[in-house]
Scaffold this motif. Structure first.
Motif, PDB file in Angstrom:
ATOM      1  N   CYS A   1       0.841  -1.202   0.000  1.00  0.00           N
ATOM      2  CA  CYS A   1       0.000   0.000   0.000  1.00  0.00           C
ATOM      3  C   CYS A   1       0.875   1.250   0.000  1.00  0.00           C
TER       4      CYS A   1
ATOM      5  N   TYR B   1      -1.849   2.286  -2.675  1.00  0.00           N
ATOM      6  CA  TYR B   1      -3.057   1.474  -2.588  1.00  0.00           C
ATOM      7  C   TYR B   1      -3.672   1.595  -1.196  1.00  0.00           C
TER       8      TYR B   1
ATOM      9  N   THR C   1      -8.395  -3.216   1.408  1.00  0.00           N
ATOM     10  CA  THR C   1      -9.828  -3.349   1.180  1.00  0.00           C
ATOM     11  C   THR C   1     -10.321  -4.635   1.831  1.00  0.00           C
TER      12      THR C   1
ATOM     13  N   SER D   1     -13.734  -4.829   7.936  1.00  0.00           N
ATOM     14  CA  SER D   1     -12.275  -4.924   8.007  1.00  0.00           C
ATOM     15  C   SER D   1     -11.859  -6.389   7.929  1.00  0.00           C
TER      16      SER D   1
ATOM     17  N   CYS E   1      -5.401  -5.478  -1.090  1.00  0.00           N
ATOM     18  CA  CYS E   1      -5.397  -4.026  -1.261  1.00  0.00           C
ATOM     19  C   CYS E   1      -5.698  -3.705  -2.715  1.00  0.00           C
ATOM     20  N   THR E   2      -6.211  -2.503  -2.914  1.00  0.00           N
ATOM     21  CA  THR E   2      -6.613  -2.082  -4.252  1.00  0.00           C
ATOM     22  C   THR E   2      -6.146  -0.663  -4.526  1.00  0.00           C
TER      23      THR E   2
ATOM     24  N   PRO F   1      -6.973   2.895  -5.275  1.00  0.00           N
ATOM     25  CA  PRO F   1      -8.174   3.700  -5.045  1.00  0.00           C
ATOM     26  C   PRO F   1      -8.714   4.359  -6.316  1.00  0.00           C
TER      27      PRO F   1
ATOM     28  N   ARG G   1      -5.956  -5.555  -8.278  1.00  0.00           N
ATOM     29  CA  ARG G   1      -6.060  -5.887  -6.858  1.00  0.00           C
ATOM     30  C   ARG G   1      -4.858  -6.753  -6.497  1.00  0.00           C
TER      31      ARG G   1
END
Length: 141
Positions: free
Chosen positions: A24, A29, A32, A39, A58-59, A61, A67
């Motif tokens: 991230c 990122y 997610t 969560s 995580c993605t 945004p 992903r």
């Protein structure tokens, strides 16, 4: 015949949430949670104790990048990756300007726990081979 336009990149690792947070920071990122949960911690509460912390994702945004999915595996990394990410920080830059951009990003990522492996450079191109916090290779390109 169908045309696939989306994919995710999956990392085998020992600590999925830690590795997800690292990526991230590298890529901008965000973590997610799984569908239906606020969560990963909430998701973990539904899992047996031995499975908790086994997954994270995580993605991008902006919705452009793939992903990234992280799954815990029992074995450690032993050999070089057959597939790796190229983190594109020097696109459009050449020579000393490109190298300066790569070195600046390398310094930032080393502070996050990445390891610099080596600089690959010639008169036409350059990249820095690195490893993430669990030893997965990637390149600053």
């Amino acid at each position: 015949m169908s045309t696939i336009k989306q994919f995710q990149v999956t990392f085998d690792c020992a600590e999925p949430q830690r590795v997800a947070r690292f990526w991230c920071e590298v890529l901008g990122y965000v973590v997610t949670p799984p569908r239906g949960f606020a969560s990963w911690e909430d998701f973990d509460l539904t899992r047996p104790a031995e499975d908790r912390g086994s997954w994270c994702a995580c993605t991008d945004p902006s919705g452009v990048g793939p992903r990234l999915f992280f799954q815990r595996v029992p074995e450690g990394k032993v050999v070089k990756n057959r597939v790796h990410l190229d983190v594109r920080v020097g696109t459009g830059l050449v020579g000393a300007e490109r190298l300066a951009a790569l070195e600046a990003e390398c310094t930032r990522l080393v502070a996050l726990g990445a390891v610099r492996v080596r600089l690959l450079a010639d008169e036409h191109d350059s990249c820095i081979v690195m490893q993430d916090i669990e030893g997965n290779e990637f390149c600053l390109d």
